[in-house]
Design a protein around this motif. Sequence first.
Motif, PDB file in Angstrom:
ATOM      1  N   LYS A   1      78.894  68.757 131.746  1.00 33.62           N
ATOM      2  CA  LYS A   1      77.479  69.056 131.868  1.00 33.62           C
ATOM      3  C   LYS A   1      76.690  67.942 132.538  1.00 33.62           C
ATOM      4  O   LYS A   1      75.645  68.189 133.131  1.00 33.62           O
ATOM      5  CB  LYS A   1      76.881  69.364 130.491  1.00 33.62           C
ATOM      6  CG  LYS A   1      77.018  68.228 129.487  1.00 33.62           C
ATOM      7  CD  LYS A   1      76.505  68.672 128.128  1.00 33.62           C
ATOM      8  CE  LYS A   1      76.691  67.609 127.070  1.00 33.62           C
ATOM      9  NZ  LYS A   1      76.229  68.046 125.765  1.00 33.62           N
ATOM     10  N   TRP A   2      77.162  66.690 132.484  1.00 31.46           N
ATOM     11  CA  TRP A   2      76.396  65.621 133.115  1.00 31.46           C
ATOM     12  C   TRP A   2      76.489  65.653 134.637  1.00 31.46           C
ATOM     13  O   TRP A   2      75.678  65.071 135.318  1.00 31.46           O
ATOM     14  CB  TRP A   2      76.792  64.253 132.590  1.00 31.46           C
ATOM     15  CG  TRP A   2      78.263  64.005 132.514  1.00 31.46           C
ATOM     16  CD1 TRP A   2      79.098  63.608 133.510  1.00 31.46           C
ATOM     17  CD2 TRP A   2      79.068  64.143 131.354  1.00 31.46           C
ATOM     18  NE1 TRP A   2      80.365  63.490 133.056  1.00 31.46           N
ATOM     19  CE2 TRP A   2      80.387  63.805 131.730  1.00 31.46           C
ATOM     20  CE3 TRP A   2      78.814  64.516 130.028  1.00 31.46           C
ATOM     21  CZ2 TRP A   2      81.437  63.829 130.829  1.00 31.46           C
ATOM     22  CZ3 TRP A   2      79.863  64.533 129.133  1.00 31.46           C
ATOM     23  CH2 TRP A   2      81.163  64.207 129.534  1.00 31.46           C
TER      24      TRP A   2
ATOM     25  N   HIS B   1      78.607  57.746 130.611  1.00 31.83           N
ATOM     26  CA  HIS B   1      77.529  58.503 131.241  1.00 31.83           C
ATOM     27  C   HIS B   1      76.897  57.701 132.378  1.00 31.83           C
ATOM     28  O   HIS B   1      75.687  57.724 132.586  1.00 31.83           O
ATOM     29  CB  HIS B   1      76.448  58.888 130.228  1.00 31.83           C
ATOM     30  CG  HIS B   1      76.983  59.588 129.014  1.00 31.83           C
ATOM     31  ND1 HIS B   1      76.253  59.726 127.866  1.00 31.83           N
ATOM     32  CD2 HIS B   1      78.189  60.177 128.768  1.00 31.83           C
ATOM     33  CE1 HIS B   1      76.975  60.367 126.955  1.00 31.83           C
ATOM     34  NE2 HIS B   1      78.151  60.648 127.494  1.00 31.83           N
TER      35      HIS B   1
ATOM     36  N   ASN C   1      71.065  60.609 130.728  1.00 32.51           N
ATOM     37  CA  ASN C   1      71.034  61.256 129.421  1.00 32.51           C
ATOM     38  C   ASN C   1      71.742  62.592 129.608  1.00 32.51           C
ATOM     39  O   ASN C   1      71.187  63.531 130.169  1.00 32.51           O
ATOM     40  CB  ASN C   1      69.593  61.465 128.946  1.00 32.51           C
ATOM     41  CG  ASN C   1      69.521  62.140 127.586  1.00 32.51           C
ATOM     42  OD1 ASN C   1      70.375  62.937 127.215  1.00 32.51           O
ATOM     43  ND2 ASN C   1      68.474  61.819 126.836  1.00 32.51           N
ATOM     44  N   THR C   2      72.970  62.678 129.159  1.00 28.31           N
ATOM     45  CA  THR C   2      73.799  63.835 129.498  1.00 28.31           C
ATOM     46  C   THR C   2      73.430  65.083 128.707  1.00 28.31           C
ATOM     47  O   THR C   2      73.767  66.193 129.122  1.00 28.31           O
ATOM     48  CB  THR C   2      75.286  63.513 129.248  1.00 28.31           C
ATOM     49  OG1 THR C   2      75.467  63.155 127.877  1.00 28.31           O
ATOM     50  CG2 THR C   2      75.724  62.368 130.141  1.00 28.31           C
ATOM     51  N   ASP C   3      72.734  64.928 127.585  1.00 29.33           N
ATOM     52  CA  ASP C   3      72.285  66.088 126.826  1.00 29.33           C
ATOM     53  C   ASP C   3      70.971  66.637 127.376  1.00 29.33           C
ATOM     54  O   ASP C   3      70.601  67.773 127.105  1.00 29.33           O
ATOM     55  CB  ASP C   3      72.094  65.724 125.349  1.00 29.33           C
ATOM     56  CG  ASP C   3      73.400  65.346 124.682  1.00 29.33           C
ATOM     57  OD1 ASP C   3      74.415  66.022 124.951  1.00 29.33           O
ATOM     58  OD2 ASP C   3      73.425  64.373 123.907  1.00 29.33           O
ATOM     59  N   PHE C   4      70.273  65.788 128.133  1.00 25.56           N
ATOM     60  CA  PHE C   4      68.925  66.129 128.592  1.00 25.56           C
ATOM     61  C   PHE C   4      68.872  66.367 130.088  1.00 25.56           C
ATOM     62  O   PHE C   4      67.833  66.721 130.628  1.00 25.56           O
ATOM     63  CB  PHE C   4      67.988  64.969 128.213  1.00 25.56           C
ATOM     64  CG  PHE C   4      66.552  65.369 128.066  1.00 25.56           C
ATOM     65  CD1 PHE C   4      66.169  66.288 127.106  1.00 25.56           C
ATOM     66  CD2 PHE C   4      65.585  64.808 128.871  1.00 25.56           C
ATOM     67  CE1 PHE C   4      64.842  66.648 126.956  1.00 25.56           C
ATOM     68  CE2 PHE C   4      64.248  65.157 128.739  1.00 25.56           C
ATOM     69  CZ  PHE C   4      63.881  66.086 127.770  1.00 25.56           C
ATOM     70  N   TYR C   5      70.004  66.175 130.795  1.00 25.11           N
ATOM     71  CA  TYR C   5      70.073  66.355 132.242  1.00 25.11           C
ATOM     72  C   TYR C   5      68.997  65.520 132.962  1.00 25.11           C
ATOM     73  O   TYR C   5      68.212  66.044 133.748  1.00 25.11           O
ATOM     74  CB  TYR C   5      69.921  67.833 132.620  1.00 25.11           C
ATOM     75  CG  TYR C   5      70.875  68.758 131.928  1.00 25.11           C
ATOM     76  CD1 TYR C   5      72.249  68.522 131.963  1.00 25.11           C
ATOM     77  CD2 TYR C   5      70.423  69.876 131.238  1.00 25.11           C
ATOM     78  CE1 TYR C   5      73.133  69.377 131.338  1.00 25.11           C
ATOM     79  CE2 TYR C   5      71.305  70.727 130.601  1.00 25.11           C
ATOM     80  CZ  TYR C   5      72.664  70.475 130.653  1.00 25.11           C
ATOM     81  OH  TYR C   5      73.532  71.319 130.023  1.00 25.11           O
TER      82      TYR C   5
END
Length: 267
Positions: free
Chosen positions: A3-4, A84, A103-107
């Motif tokens: 996803k990142w 990340h 921030n890989t959860d927040f793109y």
Amino acid sequence: MSKWIYLLIVVVVFACKKNTEEPRINIRQQPSKIEIFSVDTSSGVTTLQSSIHYFYNDTTNRFDSVQVAGKIYRFDYAALTSNHKVLINYTTPDVAHDEIIFNTDFYSLTNYNQILAVGDTNTNVLQFDAYKRITNFSFKEKNTVGNFSQNFLYKNDSIFITTNKPFDNCIQKDTIMNTAKDMSTHLPYLLFVNPQNNCGADSFNLMKAMSISNYMNKLPYKIWNEIYESSYIYKGDSKQRLSEVTIITRLRVDNTTYKKTKIVVTY
């Protein structure tokens, strides 16, 4: 796909108009080049001031490198999964290089660090709200002379930016009035929203070339502070993508044209 990686390859729609002949999702949105020209206010003659070249690998769906103002930034993804982080022009930890942290959860892109030597790092830090809109941008260097911060406050169709550069005791307040048109998240937002910074809180480096989040900002219509007012004129290509921006900056005291800038986007 992890996803990142999405932050670097997210596919978005620049215009809302439907194209029945060629689906928008199949049209390349990643620019290959962005050129910044100064325009003579009398003759209209353009002079290239700087450029950004993107070397995007369509097979791996990520950048191999980006060239900004003649400097090549080569991307190394070895630390992406574990930290990340994308390393730039990296050889060994004690040799000058850059790094981008996500921030890989927040793109979103949260840090751009220019590691000049051990113990000497220029840091660029970005913060975002719950909508993934930028709220703060700060730059710090070892000798503190160039340190500055920018705060972004959103209200209706406007953005209020306060720039603070302590060393020069300079505070600038800008207001951005947006259009209703969405800006592709493949375009570098920070490049478009700082046409005349009186505090000298500006630098043309990799930060001005990168997408900072997958939030779809609006294209600016006008930006002003107590001295200058900048108006934006946009052109699109045949595939409804942004292809050209003309920014006309005038002195507010008498409305005379101070400078004209043209940004040309090639896909």
